[in-house]
Design a protein around this motif. Structure first.
Motif, PDB file in Angstrom:
ATOM      1  N   ALA A 223     -55.973 -33.274 -50.247  1.00 29.30           N
ATOM      2  CA  ALA A 223     -57.436 -33.276 -50.385  1.00 29.30           C
ATOM      3  C   ALA A 223     -58.017 -31.885 -50.162  1.00 29.30           C
ATOM      4  O   ALA A 223     -58.969 -31.484 -50.843  1.00 29.30           O
ATOM      5  CB  ALA A 223     -58.051 -34.280 -49.416  1.00 29.30           C
ATOM      6  N   HIS A 224     -57.462 -31.139 -49.213  1.00 29.61           N
ATOM      7  CA  HIS A 224     -57.910 -29.753 -49.007  1.00 29.61           C
ATOM      8  C   HIS A 224     -57.670 -28.930 -50.283  1.00 29.61           C
ATOM      9  O   HIS A 224     -58.516 -28.127 -50.677  1.00 29.61           O
ATOM     10  CB  HIS A 224     -57.146 -29.121 -47.847  1.00 29.61           C
ATOM     11  N   ALA A 225     -56.507 -29.149 -50.907  1.00 29.99           N
ATOM     12  CA  ALA A 225     -56.167 -28.392 -52.117  1.00 29.99           C
ATOM     13  C   ALA A 225     -57.078 -28.768 -53.280  1.00 29.99           C
ATOM     14  O   ALA A 225     -57.458 -27.905 -54.087  1.00 29.99           O
ATOM     15  CB  ALA A 225     -54.702 -28.645 -52.486  1.00 29.99           C
ATOM     16  N   ILE A 226     -57.434 -30.032 -53.396  1.00 29.92           N
ATOM     17  CA  ILE A 226     -58.348 -30.456 -54.456  1.00 29.92           C
ATOM     18  C   ILE A 226     -59.710 -29.782 -54.272  1.00 29.92           C
ATOM     19  O   ILE A 226     -60.327 -29.314 -55.235  1.00 29.92           O
ATOM     20  CB  ILE A 226     -58.484 -31.995 -54.465  1.00 29.92           C
ATOM     21  N   GLY A 227     -60.183 -29.725 -53.029  1.00 32.46           N
ATOM     22  CA  GLY A 227     -61.443 -29.045 -52.760  1.00 32.46           C
ATOM     23  C   GLY A 227     -61.387 -27.576 -53.135  1.00 32.46           C
ATOM     24  O   GLY A 227     -62.333 -27.021 -53.717  1.00 32.46           O
ATOM     25  N   TYR A 228     -60.256 -26.928 -52.828  1.00 31.15           N
ATOM     26  CA  TYR A 228     -60.059 -25.518 -53.174  1.00 31.15           C
ATOM     27  C   TYR A 228     -60.056 -25.347 -54.697  1.00 31.15           C
ATOM     28  O   TYR A 228     -60.731 -24.454 -55.245  1.00 31.15           O
ATOM     29  CB  TYR A 228     -58.732 -25.033 -52.586  1.00 31.15           C
ATOM     30  N   ALA A 229     -59.297 -26.192 -55.392  1.00 30.11           N
ATOM     31  CA  ALA A 229     -59.177 -26.077 -56.848  1.00 30.11           C
ATOM     32  C   ALA A 229     -60.516 -26.324 -57.536  1.00 30.11           C
ATOM     33  O   ALA A 229     -60.891 -25.605 -58.472  1.00 30.11           O
ATOM     34  CB  ALA A 229     -58.131 -27.064 -57.357  1.00 30.11           C
ATOM     35  N   ASN A 230     -61.252 -27.326 -57.091  1.00 27.78           N
ATOM     36  CA  ASN A 230     -62.539 -27.640 -57.714  1.00 27.78           C
ATOM     37  C   ASN A 230     -63.521 -26.485 -57.553  1.00 27.78           C
ATOM     38  O   ASN A 230     -64.293 -26.182 -58.475  1.00 27.78           O
ATOM     39  CB  ASN A 230     -63.130 -28.912 -57.101  1.00 27.78           C
TER      40      ASN A 230
ATOM     41  N   MET B  62     -64.602 -24.556 -40.688  1.00 26.95           N
ATOM     42  CA  MET B  62     -64.047 -25.889 -40.457  1.00 26.95           C
ATOM     43  C   MET B  62     -65.112 -26.809 -39.858  1.00 26.95           C
ATOM     44  O   MET B  62     -65.246 -27.977 -40.260  1.00 26.95           O
ATOM     45  CB  MET B  62     -62.836 -25.813 -39.529  1.00 26.95           C
ATOM     46  N   ILE B  63     -65.872 -26.299 -38.898  1.00 32.09           N
ATOM     47  CA  ILE B  63     -66.935 -27.099 -38.284  1.00 32.09           C
ATOM     48  C   ILE B  63     -68.011 -27.430 -39.317  1.00 32.09           C
ATOM     49  O   ILE B  63     -68.520 -28.550 -39.369  1.00 32.09           O
ATOM     50  CB  ILE B  63     -67.527 -26.344 -37.081  1.00 32.09           C
ATOM     51  N   GLU B  64     -68.330 -26.471 -40.167  1.00 33.12           N
ATOM     52  CA  GLU B  64     -69.288 -26.743 -41.245  1.00 33.12           C
ATOM     53  C   GLU B  64     -68.765 -27.834 -42.176  1.00 33.12           C
ATOM     54  O   GLU B  64     -69.539 -28.661 -42.678  1.00 33.12           O
ATOM     55  CB  GLU B  64     -69.558 -25.458 -42.040  1.00 33.12           C
ATOM     56  N   SER B  65     -67.457 -27.871 -42.400  1.00 33.88           N
ATOM     57  CA  SER B  65     -66.861 -28.896 -43.254  1.00 33.88           C
ATOM     58  C   SER B  65     -67.060 -30.296 -42.695  1.00 33.88           C
ATOM     59  O   SER B  65     -67.210 -31.259 -43.444  1.00 33.88           O
ATOM     60  CB  SER B  65     -65.361 -28.629 -43.424  1.00 33.88           C
ATOM     61  N   VAL B  66     -67.053 -30.394 -41.365  1.00 35.26           N
ATOM     62  CA  VAL B  66     -67.267 -31.692 -40.730  1.00 35.26           C
ATOM     63  C   VAL B  66     -68.738 -32.077 -40.810  1.00 35.26           C
ATOM     64  O   VAL B  66     -69.091 -33.219 -41.119  1.00 35.26           O
ATOM     65  CB  VAL B  66     -66.809 -31.663 -39.256  1.00 35.26           C
ATOM     66  N   GLY B  67     -69.612 -31.123 -40.515  1.00 38.98           N
ATOM     67  CA  GLY B  67     -71.038 -31.394 -40.591  1.00 38.98           C
ATOM     68  C   GLY B  67     -71.636 -31.975 -39.326  1.00 38.98           C
ATOM     69  O   GLY B  67     -72.727 -32.542 -39.342  1.00 38.98           O
ATOM     70  N   ILE B  68     -70.899 -31.862 -38.221  1.00 40.45           N
ATOM     71  CA  ILE B  68     -71.396 -32.306 -36.914  1.00 40.45           C
ATOM     72  C   ILE B  68     -71.521 -31.067 -36.026  1.00 40.45           C
ATOM     73  O   ILE B  68     -70.719 -30.135 -36.134  1.00 40.45           O
ATOM     74  CB  ILE B  68     -70.430 -33.328 -36.276  1.00 40.45           C
TER      75      ILE B  68
ATOM     76  N   ARG C  45     -62.179 -32.993 -45.937  1.00 45.88           N
ATOM     77  CA  ARG C  45     -61.063 -32.177 -46.412  1.00 45.88           C
ATOM     78  C   ARG C  45     -61.418 -31.481 -47.726  1.00 45.88           C
ATOM     79  O   ARG C  45     -61.011 -30.331 -47.961  1.00 45.88           O
ATOM     80  CB  ARG C  45     -59.815 -33.039 -46.548  1.00 45.88           C
ATOM     81  N   ASN C  46     -62.163 -32.154 -48.591  1.00 46.63           N
ATOM     82  CA  ASN C  46     -62.635 -31.492 -49.808  1.00 46.63           C
ATOM     83  C   ASN C  46     -63.557 -30.326 -49.466  1.00 46.63           C
ATOM     84  O   ASN C  46     -63.443 -29.235 -50.038  1.00 46.63           O
ATOM     85  CB  ASN C  46     -63.372 -32.502 -50.705  1.00 46.63           C
ATOM     86  N   ASN C  47     -64.472 -30.550 -48.530  1.00 45.79           N
ATOM     87  CA  ASN C  47     -65.372 -29.475 -48.090  1.00 45.79           C
ATOM     88  C   ASN C  47     -64.578 -28.302 -47.529  1.00 45.79           C
ATOM     89  O   ASN C  47     -64.887 -27.128 -47.793  1.00 45.79           O
ATOM     90  CB  ASN C  47     -66.315 -29.984 -47.001  1.00 45.79           C
ATOM     91  N   CYS C  48     -63.577 -28.625 -46.748  1.00 51.39           N
ATOM     92  CA  CYS C  48     -62.764 -27.608 -46.082  1.00 51.39           C
ATOM     93  C   CYS C  48     -62.040 -26.735 -47.117  1.00 51.39           C
ATOM     94  O   CYS C  48     -62.026 -25.503 -47.013  1.00 51.39           O
ATOM     95  CB  CYS C  48     -61.757 -28.309 -45.167  1.00 51.39           C
ATOM     96  N   GLY C  49     -61.458 -27.375 -48.122  1.00 52.42           N
ATOM     97  CA  GLY C  49     -60.768 -26.627 -49.173  1.00 52.42           C
ATOM     98  C   GLY C  49     -61.702 -25.732 -49.955  1.00 52.42           C
ATOM     99  O   GLY C  49     -61.364 -24.591 -50.303  1.00 52.42           O
ATOM    100  N   ALA C  50     -62.925 -26.232 -50.203  1.00 53.14           N
ATOM    101  CA  ALA C  50     -63.902 -25.431 -50.943  1.00 53.14           C
ATOM    102  C   ALA C  50     -64.283 -24.176 -50.165  1.00 53.14           C
ATOM    103  O   ALA C  50     -64.413 -23.085 -50.746  1.00 53.14           O
ATOM    104  CB  ALA C  50     -65.141 -26.276 -51.233  1.00 53.14           C
ATOM    105  N   LEU C  51     -64.449 -24.314 -48.844  1.00 52.41           N
ATOM    106  CA  LEU C  51     -64.811 -23.152 -48.038  1.00 52.41           C
ATOM    107  C   LEU C  51     -63.647 -22.166 -47.917  1.00 52.41           C
ATOM    108  O   LEU C  51     -63.864 -20.948 -47.804  1.00 52.41           O
ATOM    109  CB  LEU C  51     -65.288 -23.591 -46.655  1.00 52.41           C
ATOM    110  N   LEU C  52     -62.407 -22.671 -47.955  1.00 50.50           N
ATOM    111  CA  LEU C  52     -61.251 -21.763 -48.011  1.00 50.50           C
ATOM    112  C   LEU C  52     -61.303 -20.924 -49.289  1.00 50.50           C
ATOM    113  O   LEU C  52     -61.087 -19.707 -49.272  1.00 50.50           O
ATOM    114  CB  LEU C  52     -59.946 -22.576 -47.976  1.00 50.50           C
TER     115      LEU C  52
END
Length: 468
Positions: A284-291, A448-454, A257-264
Motif C-alpha cells: 500500500a505504501h508503494a501504491i501511494g508512492y507510484a500514484n 509519517m504523522i501527517e499520513s495518520v492525520g492525528i 499507507r497510501n498517504n505515507c507512500g505519497a509523501l515519500l
C-alpha cells in the motif's frame, strides 16, 4: 504482539468466536486459545501451539465440541492464554495484550503480601496474563482490580475478563492498542481489529477510549469507567502491524499507507523504472508512492502464501529470515536490467532487506533503491511486544552508531533522530553501504504523522525519537 476477540450472545457463540479470533492471526505466531462459558456446561477452554500450523487447523475439532453464550479468544506471540482463574471474584477467564516492564517489582510486592506463586513457562518467564490476574485479585471487585493493574503496570495492558455475567473489556491506560465493539441481533462482540466482525454480521458500535472499561452483554455495552483524556496510540499499527482493512481512531490503515507512500514520493528525486512494495505491508505504501510520482507500480516478486501464512513464521530470528526469503518468488521479466524502487514498512535489523536486495541483484536488477515507510527505529519499544529483542543492538541503526562511536566520535542520539542533521545523513549512508542498496531513504517522522492525520500528542513515537 497479540490480538483478541470476544462474544456475548443469546445463542451459541463458538462459530463467531472461532472466526473472529482467526481474523487476528496476523498479530501473533506462537500460541492461540479460546474459552467459552454457558450455564449448562460452565467453562471450557482450548489452547494450541500455532508455530507450525494456522489457527483454523488447530481448533477445527474444538469448535465442534465447545459450546457457550460467552467466549473470548486470543492470538499471542508468547504466553498461552486465555487463562481460567478461580478467586474471591469467582471463576473467570482472562486474556491480555501488552507488556509489563516492572514484573520483578510487582512480584516482590505480591510475595510480600502472602503465599503467592506463579507457574514458569518454558523460557523461565512468568506468564504475563497470570500476573495480571494476580494483580486484579488484590482488590475487592473486578473493576477496582482492573484499575489497579492499569495503575501499577509500567508498559501497557489491555485485557478481556469473561465472567458468567458478562465480558469486561479494558483498554490500556493510554490507549496504545485499540478495542472495538460491534453488535448484531442478540449479540455484541469485542475485537482488537474492528474489521474482524464485519463478515460475521456485526456492525460497529464504538471504539473504547484510553483506559475505558466496559462490560459487554448480549443486550448491550455499559461503560463502567469513562475514558481518560490522554492517548498515546502506537503509530506502528498503521505503518505495519494493522491489517489493511482495519481502522483505528477513525483512520484507515490502507489509506494511511497510501498517504505515507505519497509523501515519500513528494520528497524523492530518483527515477526508477518501477516502484514495488515488499509483500504484504509494503504494497500500500508503494501504491501511494507510484500514484503520486507517476512511476509504474509493479510486482517483481510474489509472496508464496498457500502454505506459508504468517502464523508459520518461527520465533527464532535466523529461521524467520530464511523463511521470509523462501516466501518471495522472483518474476524475472520484471527484474532483468531494471532500476527498481522497493518500499518496505520498516527496517529493524536490516537482514531481510539486505537479503532481498541481493536476491534482486542476482535476478538481474540494475539498481535497487530502498525506501522505508517510517524513520529508522533507534529505541526498542517499551510498551508493546512488537519484538522480543535481547538488546537495542539488534537494531541496525544502533549497530551503525556503535561503529561510529568506536571511530572516536561522541554520540548524541538527538542528532541521529533528526533527519535534517549531517549526523543522520551519515547514519543512513552507512546503512545503505552496509546493505548494498543503490540508495536508501526513510520516511520523516513529521510526514509519517501527517499520513495518520492525528495530532502528535496522541501518538506514540518512542521507538523513533525516544519521546515518552
Amino acid at each position: 504482539m497479540g490480538g483478541f476477540f470476544g462474544v456475548a450472545s443469546k445463542e451459541d457463540c463458538v462459530f463467531d468466536l472461532f472466526f473472529g479470533t482467526d481474523y487476528h492471526s496476523h498479530l501473533g505466531t506462537r500460541r492461540a486459545g479460546m474459552a467459552v462459558y454457558s450455564k449448562e456446561r460452565g467453562y471450557e477452554r482450548a489452547i494450541h501451539n500455532i508455530e507450525n500450523a494456522p489457527f483454523r487447523t488447530k481448533f477445527d475439532k474444538d469448535i465442534n465440541e465447545m459450546s457457550g453464550n460467552y467466549g473470548i479468544g486470543c492470538i499471542s506471540d508468547y504466553e498461552p492464554q486465555p487463562l481460567l482463574v478461580r478467586s474471591h471474584h469467582g471463576t473467570y477467564a482472562i486474556c491480555t495484550v501488552g507488556k509489563i516492564n516492572n514484573t520483578e517489582s510487582i512480584l516482590a510486592e505480591l510475595f510480600s503480601k502472602g503465599h503467592a506463586h506463579f507457574l514458569e513457562m518454558s523460557g523461565g518467564d512468568i506468564n504475563a496474563t497470570e500476573l495480571v490476574a494476580a494483580i486484579v485479585n488484590q482488590k475487592e471487585n473486578l473493576i477496582e482490580g482492573i484499575q489497579y493493574a492499569q495503575e501499577i503496570i509500567e508498559g501497557s495492558m489491555t485485557m478481556l475478563i469473561m465472567t458468567p455475567k458478562g465480558i469486561y473489556a479494558a483498554r490500556d491506560r493510554l490507549g496504545r492498542t485499540p478495542v472495538a465493539i460491534g453488535r448484531k441481533e442478540g449479540a455484541h462482540c469485542i475485537a482488537f481489529e474492528g474489521f474482524a466482525y464485519l463478515n460475521l454480521g456485526y456492525t460497529p458500535v464504538k471504539e473504547l477510549g484510553p483506559g475505558e472499561i466496559v462490560v459487554v452483554e448480549p443486550e448491550g455495552v455499559r461503560t463502567l469507567v469513562k475514558p481518560g483524556k490522554d492517548m498515546k496510540m502506537c503509530t506502528f499499527l498503521w505503518v505495519y502491524y494493522g491489517y489493511p482493512s482495519s481502522s483505528y481512531e477513525g483512520v484507515s490503515v490502507e489509506q494511511m499507507r497510501n498517504n505515507c507512500g505519497a509523501l515519500l514520493a513528494k520528497r524523492d528525486n530518483v527515477k526508477p523504472d518501477i516502484v514495488a512494495g515488499v509483500p504484504d505491508s509494503g504494497i500500500a505504501h508503494a501504491i501511494g508512492y507510484a500514484n503520486y510520482s507517476g512511476i509504474p507500480f509493479s510486482r517483481p516478486f510474489i509472496k508464496y502464501t498457500p502454505t506459508w501464512p504468517r502464523s508459520f513464521m518461527p520465533t527464532i530470528q535466523t529461521q524467520r529470515n530464511l523463511i521470509a526469503k523462501m516466501k518471495l518468488i522472483p518474476v524475472h521479466d520484471l527484474i532483468q536490467d531494471k532500476s527498481l524502487l522497493l518500499i518496505d514498512d520498516s527496517m529493524v535489523r536490516g537482514t531481510q532487506l539486505g537479503e532481498t536486495t541481493e536476491f534482486l541483484y542476482q535476478s538481474g536488477a540494475k539498481e535497487v533503491h530502498i525506501r522505508l515507510a517510517c524513520p529508522p527505529p533507534v529505541f526498542a519499544c517499551k510498551y508493546l511486544n512488537f519484538s522480543r529483542s535481547s538488546s537495542e543492538m539488534d537494531l541496525i541503526s544502533r549497530r551503525v552508531l556503535k561503529e561510529i562511536e568506536q571511530e572516536g566520535k561522541e554520540i548524541d542520539l538527538r542528532n541521529y533522530v533528526d533527519p535534517d542533521t549531517p549526523e543522520y545523513a551519515d547514519m543512513v549512508e552507512r546503512i545503505c553501504k552496509k546493505l548494498n542498496f543503490t540508495s536508501l531513504g526513510f520516511q520523516r517522522l513529521d510526514d509519517m504523522i501527517e499520513s495518520v492525520g492525528i495530532g502528535r500528542d496522541k501518538l506514540c513515537t518512542y521507538c523513533w525519537d525516544g519521546r515518552e
